[in-house]
Write an enzyme that holds these catalytic residues in place. Structure first.
Site, PDB file in Angstrom:
ATOM      1  N   ASP A 155       0.624  -1.713  -0.140  1.00 14.91           N
ATOM      2  CA  ASP A 155       0.147   0.061  -0.037  1.00 14.91           C
ATOM      3  C   ASP A 155       1.329   1.306   0.166  1.00 14.91           C
ATOM      4  OD1 ASP A 155      -2.124   1.489  -0.466  1.00 14.91           O
ATOM      5  OD2 ASP A 155      -3.386   0.697   1.374  1.00 14.91           O
TER       6      ASP A 155
HETATM    7  C1  BGC Z   1      -5.127   3.043   0.055  1.00 15.29           C
HETATM    8  C2  BGC Z   1      -5.313   2.316  -0.854  1.00 15.29           C
HETATM    9  C3  BGC Z   1      -5.484   3.091  -2.229  1.00 15.29           C
HETATM   10  C4  BGC Z   1      -3.886   3.397  -1.926  1.00 15.29           C
HETATM   11  C5  BGC Z   1      -3.810   4.003  -4.082  1.00 15.29           C
HETATM   12  C6  BGC Z   1      -3.893   4.038   0.354  1.00 15.29           C
HETATM   13  O1  BGC Z   1      -3.457   4.940   0.994  1.00 15.29           O
HETATM   14  O2  BGC Z   1      -5.399   2.525   1.494  1.00 15.29           O
HETATM   15  O3  BGC Z   1      -6.426   1.167  -0.610  1.00 15.29           O
HETATM   16  O4  BGC Z   1      -5.579   1.279  -3.609  1.00 15.29           O
HETATM   17  O5  BGC Z   1      -3.703   4.363  -1.601  1.00 15.29           O
HETATM   18  O6  BGC Z   1      -4.403   5.085  -4.086  1.00 15.29           O
END
Ligand code: BGC
Length: 729
Positions: A263
């Site tokens: 993530d």
């Molecule tokens: C979130 C994810 C997301 C990623 C990309 C993160 O902050 O937890 O769910 O896919 O950002 O945008």
């Protein structure tokens, strides 16, 4: 590209090129979202402009033309012309928004869910997206957690079914206008302590395996090739570095062959968790866990060389990860067609087309949950002359949901617009009454005066609709709440309007179950619209005036108070269960009770009313003995005893009466959505086999127990309509 060609390519890559493949950054790192001149933000994650030329992937590249331009220039400059893989968060629609996933789950409808995902995938694919960071299949049992809006709710079976449906919708057969799928957030991200996003998770391995893991597995089995470890730690170990779950379970037990991407910034956050001393340590830990790509932090590029030299990571680990990334690019056909389906003209025709809006509308109608409707207050008659539309959501367009990707409020139909279009001749008295703000700064006497004014306006009308709840950006990532009731201004508004107008109905908005105890006793009808997406206002108008009949069933339990959370129907009994869970504490001393409140929720999982009534016949079984290689069919009749044609999600639960460990009081095993005309009766059957009764026993073995079970068929998780059977071994 053949396997041999892929291996050849891998063998030709320099170490820098390999480390680039293992890194993802924002598309905005490239000038104006397209082109290669570095704008400088890469330095924020410790990278240099030349590192950008070797990136493996970008996220959030918006628009077909931008994606094509960036890809073209990128590949021309890449030493081996390897395409970028473009990833994005297409969660509940690309531009045409359908209801937030927690709402869509209330439709209890695999096909509708799949259709919505297919539409989103088609819009996104035409705009140049290759892979979506969805579905999110984190089980959510704590309404304080803002990201429950992004999940399918509290139940494992519902999550498995709908998560898999989303994957099928996104990925399809891999053909035209599809995208790949990255399931997230692996795992148990939905169980943070105190409901606070990103917070630590403490779960027994049994609960993890029984309740939390099956959703991810189902999404992978349905064709998701990517997985994203979650931000949280489990049992003190940050998931991005959790070798037991990422290696032993995911790759070992499940045989996952696809790619894992961290993530956002989660590599670096291992240090912030306090589980690694230096950035170099941070680059090492996930590498041993098979986390292939690093999102938005540069530790792999910065430290892998040194780690290799010191023997702390191996070239084989790097190659394994690069191979997986190249394989996934190859599986999407990017080596042959790096732009994939990006096509600005086709996108302009397809995106927000009438057909897409019609689907978003149907989804919004089927997701809404009629929580309460005493004396059939709803639907309102269409021939009313004057309608009072009161509350901060009466004309608000911020109802499309938090993860709207490129959806915009301006394209969303408000309740006011929806009703105006349906009933152009009805006079609408519009008054917001207060703002939807969470943190109030307005003096109470001003709030009260405004609320009284709104209540007086409402008194003038033939019917009153009070539109209240939670603004779309008060749930979603990072948006946890300690209080889940209406913000103070709306509490005052509801009190004034509903006590002055006892026949006012409430149209509730929000991204989570809310504590509605402040106003629930004051109103006869509550229709929960959630955050219904682009066509929300049209759906609300259809539902309120009877052009559509509510059929949504709660995907998450509604507590009486935030003090009850986490609360979910599939709980275990205790050694001291309360005799009557609906009675507040005093009558049952020394039981698992609250002194000041019943232990039962306000509305159970699966609850949802209709404009008709359904009568369930008793459960009958074709045999009351299940053998290991046999099956049992449970059947009940369901009759529409009202005056309108309506849909009903018939739910099938099983209870295992005795296990080697305490078992849930009920577990959803299956559901079927049927349509019944007035007076019509259908027979609904469900089949159960031995394998459906397995669970993680006292020795953490996945087995079933010989003995007694109950099979329930009913309209919600409160049902007591069951027949007993025995599993014989
Ligand atoms: C979130 C994810 C997301 C990623 C990309 C993160 O902050 O937890 O769910 O896919 O950002 O945008």
């Amino acid at each position: 590209m053949t396997n041999e060609q892929l291996e050849q390519l891998l063998s030709e890559l320099s170490l820098e090129e390999k480390l680039g493949q293992l890194t993802q950054c924002e598309a905005s790192f490239f000038i104006e979202n397209a082109g290669l001149a570095a704008t400088g933000p890469e330095s924020a994650i410790g990278l240099k402009p030349e590192d950008l030329k070797l990136m493996g992937s970008v996220l959030n590249c918006v628009g077909a033309e931008n994606c094509i331009k960036l890809q073209r220039e990128f590949m021309e400059n890449h030493p081996h012309h390897i395409p970028l893989i473009m990833m994005d968060d297409v969660i509940h629609g690309y531009r045409t928004q359908y209801p937030i996933p927690l709402a869509l789950a209330c439709a209890f409808d695999d096909e509708l869910t799949e259709e919505c995902a297919r539409m989103a995938s088609h819009e996104a694919a035409l705009e140049g997206v290759h892979v979506t960071f969805a579905p999110m299949v984190d089980i959510s049992r704590d309404a304080r957690w803002g990201r429950c809006m992004e999940s399918c709710g509290e139940d494992t079976t519902l999550t498995k079914r709908l998560g898999a449906a989303m994957v099928r919708g996104f990925v399809g057969d891999g053909g035209e206008n599809t995208v790949g799928s990255c399931v997230k957030h692996f795992c148990a991200y939905g169980a943070p302590e105190a409901g606070r996003d990103y917070n630590n998770v403490e779960l027994s391995e049994r609960t993890l395996r029984q309740t939390y893991l099956p959703g991810y597995k189902a999404a992978l089995d349905a064709g998701a090739h990517w997985i994203m470890p979650s931000f949280n730690s489990i049992g003190h170990l940050p998931m991005t570095g959790n070798s037991y779950i990422l290696k032993d379970i995911l790759r070992g037990e499940w045989g996952f062959k696809g790619a894992a991407i961290s993530d956002y910034n989660a590599f670096r956050e291992i240090q912030w968790h306090g589980a690694a001393e230096t950035m170099k340590d941070v680059a090492e830990i996930p590498r041993h866990c098979g986390v292939d790509m690093e999102m938005m932090s540069g530790t792999t590029i910065l430290h892998s060389k040194e780690l290799l030299a010191e023997g702390r990571i191996t070239m084989e680990e790097i190659d394994t990860s690069v191979r997986r990334i190249l394989q996934e690019k190859n599986a999407l056909g990017l080596f042959e067609n790096p732009f994939r389906f990006a096509n600005a003209d086709a996108a302009a025709d397809y995106i927000m087309s009438d057909a897409n809006k019609a689907l978003a509308l149907r989804a919004a109608e089927e997701s809404a949950v009629l929580l309460k409707n005493d004396g059939a207050l709803l639907p309102f008659k269409k021939d009313i002359k004057k309608l009072a539309l009161i509350g901060p959501f009466a004309a608000e367009k911020g109802i499309k949901g938090f993860w709207s990707c490129v959806g915009v409020d301006e394209e969303t139909v408000s309740v006011y617009e929806g009703i105006k279009a349906l009933l152009p001749d009805t006079e609408i008295l519009l008054d917001a009454g207060c703002s939807y703000d969470l943190l109030n700064t307005t003096p109470i006497d001003v709030l009260t005066a405004n609320a009284k004014k709104a209540a007086a306006i409402a008194k003038e009308a033939d019917a009153v609709l009070l539109c209240i709840g939670e603004y779309q950006n008060y749930s979603g990532e990072g948006n946890s709440r300690a209080e889940i009731r209406l913000p103070l201004p709306q509490r005052i508004l509801a009190q004034e309007v509903l006590s002055e107008n006892p026949d006012a109905a409430v149209l509730l908005f929000g991204g989570r179950p809310q504590d509605i105890s402040d106003f629930e006793p004051l109103t006869r009808a509550i229709l929960y619209m959630w955050q219904p997406g682009t066509m929300g206002g049209t759906a609300a108008a259809h539902l309120v005036f009877g052009d559509a009949v509510p059929c949504g069933k709660l995907s998450m339990t509604f507590p009486r108070s935030v003090g009850q959370v986490p609360i979910y129907y599939a709980h275990q009994t205790t050694g001291r269960a309360i005799k009557d869970p609906d009675i507040p504490g005093m009558p049952h001393p020394f039981t698992s009770r609250y002194m000041d409140m019943p232990v039962s929720p306000l509305y159970a999982f699966g609850h949802g009313l209709s404009y008709t009534t359904f009568e369930y016949g008793p459960v009958t079984l074709n045999t009351d003995t299940l053998t290991e290689d046999g099956s049992i069919t449970a059947t009940a009749t369901v009759k529409n005893t009202g005056n309108v044609t309506a849909k009903e999600s018939v739910q099938f639960y099983v209870r295992d009466l005795i296990g080697s460990v305490a078992r849930p009081v009920k577990e959803l095993k299956d559901f079927k959505k049927i349509t019944l005309a007035p007076g019509e009766e259908k027979t609904v059957s469900f089949t159960v086999k031995e394998e459906d009764l397995r669970y993680w026993d006292k020795d953490l073995q996945y087995v079933s127990d010989a003995g007694a079970f109950h099979a329930f068929i009913g309209p919600d998780s409160d049902t007591q309509n069951y027949a007993g059977f025995v599993l014989k071994k």
